[in-house]
Design a protein around this motif. Structure first.
Motif, PDB file in Angstrom:
ATOM      1  N   ASP A   1       0.928  -1.267  -0.037  1.00  0.00           N
ATOM      2  CA  ASP A   1       0.010  -0.045   0.010  1.00  0.00           C
ATOM      3  C   ASP A   1       0.734   1.148   0.026  1.00  0.00           C
TER       4      ASP A   1
ATOM      5  N   TYR B   1      -0.946  10.951   5.577  1.00  0.00           N
ATOM      6  CA  TYR B   1      -2.156  10.539   5.095  1.00  0.00           C
ATOM      7  C   TYR B   1      -2.552   9.635   6.413  1.00  0.00           C
TER       8      TYR B   1
ATOM      9  N   LEU C   1      -4.965   6.061   7.171  1.00  0.00           N
ATOM     10  CA  LEU C   1      -5.264   4.715   6.568  1.00  0.00           C
ATOM     11  C   LEU C   1      -6.902   4.514   6.971  1.00  0.00           C
ATOM     12  N   ASN C   2      -7.635   4.287   6.155  1.00  0.00           N
ATOM     13  CA  ASN C   2      -9.147   4.010   6.786  1.00  0.00           C
ATOM     14  C   ASN C   2      -9.410   2.623   5.652  1.00  0.00           C
ATOM     15  N   GLU C   3      -9.493   1.610   6.249  1.00  0.00           N
ATOM     16  CA  GLU C   3      -9.928   0.071   5.999  1.00  0.00           C
ATOM     17  C   GLU C   3      -8.829  -0.135   4.893  1.00  0.00           C
ATOM     18  N   GLY C   4      -7.779   0.277   4.934  1.00  0.00           N
ATOM     19  CA  GLY C   4      -6.736  -0.302   3.953  1.00  0.00           C
ATOM     20  C   GLY C   4      -6.401   0.827   3.010  1.00  0.00           C
ATOM     21  N   GLU C   5      -6.931   1.981   2.807  1.00  0.00           N
ATOM     22  CA  GLU C   5      -6.803   2.874   1.674  1.00  0.00           C
ATOM     23  C   GLU C   5      -6.278   4.125   2.448  1.00  0.00           C
ATOM     24  N   ARG C   6      -5.392   4.998   1.524  1.00  0.00           N
ATOM     25  CA  ARG C   6      -4.616   5.873   2.035  1.00  0.00           C
ATOM     26  C   ARG C   6      -5.581   7.221   1.884  1.00  0.00           C
ATOM     27  N   MET C   7      -5.971   7.855   2.758  1.00  0.00           N
ATOM     28  CA  MET C   7      -6.695   9.180   2.768  1.00  0.00           C
ATOM     29  C   MET C   7      -5.924  10.228   3.075  1.00  0.00           C
TER      30      MET C   7
ATOM     31  N   THR D   1       0.810  13.944   0.986  1.00  0.00           N
ATOM     32  CA  THR D   1      -0.105  13.590  -0.213  1.00  0.00           C
ATOM     33  C   THR D   1      -0.597  15.098  -0.581  1.00  0.00           C
TER      34      THR D   1
ATOM     35  N   LYS E   1      -3.092   9.016  -7.758  1.00  0.00           N
ATOM     36  CA  LYS E   1      -2.442   9.247  -6.600  1.00  0.00           C
ATOM     37  C   LYS E   1      -2.474  10.690  -6.399  1.00  0.00           C
TER      38      LYS E   1
END
Length: 471
Positions: free
Chosen positions: A44, A61, A63-69, A336, A384
């Motif tokens: 990730d 960033y 991490l929200n349920e494996g996704e980068r916010m 980010t 990205k």
């Protein structure tokens, strides 16, 4: 025969290279198959957790349920927000780099009296050992200042009677000496390069103990030792922003790895300098300057966003500049929405840009930074979130200060040595184990082949007769 000192037959190195390539390729699919974290990065994009630190935190960033916010970037030194540290130095109209070094290496903000004493001690340590500049820098000049710096750091070891003593008190004393001497070494290394390779006059100003690091750099680099308050405070800011960036960046991790082996500080820091020399790490701002020069030459109307965008598309399509498809200075492994260092540097650069008559260039850079994320997604198909990083503006700042491109990475090292020394002390205090990650073997067992049964490759056979004739 090639013309060299080693009598290497024509084509010999090429044949070895061909043999090497045949036997040393590892399929990319194998990395995924065995779960190898290439570059010590997770799938990730996050870094493999390899240690703990109290020195610095880089936050870019969630991490929200494996996704980068994406979030606005935040950089803290010992828990203090870099923006607060910078803004208070500006508010009080004082230099901040030495205070940052004290904070990083000791762990607390110094009082006025503690900072004054620290500055006095650092000032007294700036002078290099007798004849060191002549013997180690001037007599052995290098076209690359980082090469001269790493060699000079190692060469300081014989002048230290306790070079191999890794006790915390001795390590701290050594850290202060390195912090004090880095700016002098890089300034003299530049003067040596300019004199011996560029055939220009040699200026060797002595450091002044009462001056800050930023002041001493400009004092020694410039023939007349002059500088404005605007210039020296902007250089001081750049040093503050580059002083530390977490334990996972390549050069700091190098400090940690070497320190964990029990080696001395000179070997560890010389290794970190060598790491920073790599263009993927410390030389990024040089590529930004080269890219900007190319854009300025090829974009006729700097106010026309359509013309700028079209040329950026060519860069991304590998049709322009260095054909790598990269817009240098855009994007970061962690940040980010924003890189706080870039935000602070851009804000402070405007005053000097106005003074130097270079606002048109700065506005062009702003337009490129604004257009790049959308164009990156359009051309690359990658969503990205990217932003300008500190390298995007630092090269421009150094050029406004009249500092030569050859010094950009060395200035980075002069700043980052504070962070390296802090991490070395933390590793000595809390590490205890040599850092040794595992590597998956990609070769199966083989039966030994006797000499008489081995075959000569086609690449080698063509030059064997030439080698026999040589000897």
């Amino acid at each position: 025969m090639t013309e060299n000192n080693f009598n290497i037959p024509e084509g010999y190195i090429e044949s070895l290279t061909a043999e090497y390539k045949k036997h040393n390729n590892i399929p990319k699919s194998d990395y995924e198959k065995y779960g190898v974290k290439k570059g010590l990065r997770n799938s990730d994009g996050t870094g493999v957790l390899a240690g703990m630190t109290k020195i610095c935190n880089v936050h870019g960033y969630l991490l929200n349920e494996g996704e980068r916010m994406p979030i606005e970037g935040e950089l803290t030194y010992r828990g203090y927000n870099i923006a607060d540290l910078v803004d208070n130095c500006i508010k009080e109209d004082r230099f901040g780099f030495e205070e940052i070094a004290y904070l990083l290496m000791i762990g607390k903000l110094p009082s006025r009296e503690e900072l004054a004493e620290f500055n006095t001690v650092i000032g007294s340590m700036r002078q290099l050992p007798d004849y060191f500049a002549e013997d180690m820098i001037l007599r052995l000049p290098s076209r690359n200042i980082m090469s001269n710096l790493s060699r000079a750091v190692l060469a300081l070891s014989p002048f230290d009677n306790r070079a191999d003593d890794n006790s915390i008190d001795n390590n701290l004393r050594q850290s202060l000496e390195l912090f004090a001497r880095f700016p002098i070494i890089i300034a003299y290394a530049y003067q040596a390069k300019k004199h011996f390779y560029d055939k220009e006059s040699l200026y060797m100003h002595f450091p002044k103990p009462e001056l800050s690091t930023a002041e001493n750099i400009l004092h020694i680099i410039r023939p007349d030792s002059s500088y404005t308050e605007e210039e020296v405070h902007l250089l001081d800011l750049a040093l503050m922003l580059h002083a530390e960036h977490g334990g996972g960046n390549n050069s700091t991790f190098t400090t940690r790895v070497l320190t964990s082996s029990g080696t001395d500080i000179y070997s560890a820091i010389a290794g970190s300098v060598s790491s920073l020399k790599g263009p993927k790490h410390g030389g990024a701002n040089i590529k930004v300057v080269e890219m900007m020069n190319d854009i300025k030459e090829n974009v006729k109307n700097w106010d026309d966003e359509n013309e700028i965008a079209e040329y950026l598309r060519k860069i991304l399509r590998k049709e322009a500049f260095d054909k790598t498809g990269l817009i240098y200075g855009m994007g970061h492994a962690i940040y980010t929405l924003s890189d706080p260092r870039a935000v602070l540097l851009r804000r402070s650069a405007e005053g000097l840009a106005i003074e130097k008559g270079r606002m048109d260039e700065l506005k062009l850079m702003d337009k490129i930074a604004s257009l790049a994320p959308t164009l990156f997604a359009e051309v690359k198909g990658d969503k990205k979130v990217i932003c300008p990083n500190v390298d995007y503006y630092s090269g421009f700042v150094y050029s406004m200060l009249g500092l030569p491109v050859e010094m950009y990475t060395a200035l980075f090292a002069t700043s980052r040595v504070a962070g390296w020394c802090a991490h070395r002390a933390e590793e000595l205090s809390n590490g205890g184990r040599i850092i040794r990650p595992a590597y998956k073997s990609a070769v199966r067992p083989k039966e030994y082949v006797a000499m008489e049964n081995r075959e000569t490759s086609l690449e080698s056979a063509s030059i064997l007769s030439e080698i026999k004739n040589m000897f």
